[in-house]
Scaffold this motif. Sequence first.
Motif, PDB file in Angstrom:
ATOM      1  N   ARG A   8      -8.284  -0.030   7.044  1.00  0.00           N
ATOM      2  CA  ARG A   8      -7.990  -1.550   7.183  1.00  0.00           C
ATOM      3  C   ARG A   8      -8.975  -2.532   7.590  1.00  0.00           C
ATOM      4  O   ARG A   8      -9.517  -2.025   8.799  1.00  0.00           O
ATOM      5  CB  ARG A   8      -6.776  -1.924   7.634  1.00  0.00           C
ATOM      6  CG  ARG A   8      -6.433  -3.183   7.421  1.00  0.00           C
ATOM      7  CD  ARG A   8      -4.962  -3.509   8.220  1.00  0.00           C
ATOM      8  NE  ARG A   8      -3.938  -3.164   7.501  1.00  0.00           N
ATOM      9  CZ  ARG A   8      -3.128  -3.866   6.535  1.00  0.00           C
ATOM     10  NH1 ARG A   8      -3.563  -4.845   6.357  1.00  0.00           N
ATOM     11  NH2 ARG A   8      -2.267  -3.335   5.762  1.00  0.00           N
ATOM     12  N   VAL A  61      -4.591   3.989  -2.903  1.00  0.00           N
ATOM     13  CA  VAL A  61      -3.952   2.523  -3.074  1.00  0.00           C
ATOM     14  C   VAL A  61      -4.760   1.695  -2.403  1.00  0.00           C
ATOM     15  O   VAL A  61      -5.043   1.865  -1.274  1.00  0.00           O
ATOM     16  CB  VAL A  61      -2.404   2.892  -2.248  1.00  0.00           C
ATOM     17  CG1 VAL A  61      -1.704   1.292  -2.568  1.00  0.00           C
ATOM     18  CG2 VAL A  61      -1.691   3.904  -2.947  1.00  0.00           C
ATOM     19  N   GLY A  63      -5.328  -2.527  -1.610  1.00  0.00           N
ATOM     20  CA  GLY A  63      -4.586  -3.787  -1.510  1.00  0.00           C
ATOM     21  C   GLY A  63      -5.103  -4.879  -0.947  1.00  0.00           C
ATOM     22  O   GLY A  63      -6.383  -4.831  -0.106  1.00  0.00           O
ATOM     23  N   ASP A  65      -4.232  -8.619   1.578  1.00  0.00           N
ATOM     24  CA  ASP A  65      -3.078  -9.092   2.611  1.00  0.00           C
ATOM     25  C   ASP A  65      -3.418 -10.315   3.177  1.00  0.00           C
ATOM     26  O   ASP A  65      -4.519  -9.937   3.399  1.00  0.00           O
ATOM     27  CB  ASP A  65      -2.451  -7.768   3.443  1.00  0.00           C
ATOM     28  CG  ASP A  65      -1.507  -8.492   4.433  1.00  0.00           C
ATOM     29  OD1 ASP A  65      -0.695  -9.227   3.779  1.00  0.00           O
ATOM     30  OD2 ASP A  65      -1.442  -7.827   5.534  1.00  0.00           O
TER      31      ASP A  65
END
Length: 68
Positions: A8, A61, A63, A65
Amino acid sequence: MRVDLSVRQHWHLEVAGRDASVSLFATVTNLFGRRNVLTYILDPATGAAAPVDMRPFAPLVLGLDWRL
């Protein structure tokens, strides 16, 4: 047990005088492809117990945010 790997990156921004953060992330779940048995069912053809897996190896996966 299973092994998941996640990365992240986040940035802090100021939007309309308020603190905000934006994050991008990537996750590989069940890294080693280990079977996660949820339950067993009876095979109607043979009558033998057959496992029902929870989640197989999931390659990636991705993503985005954000928080205000």
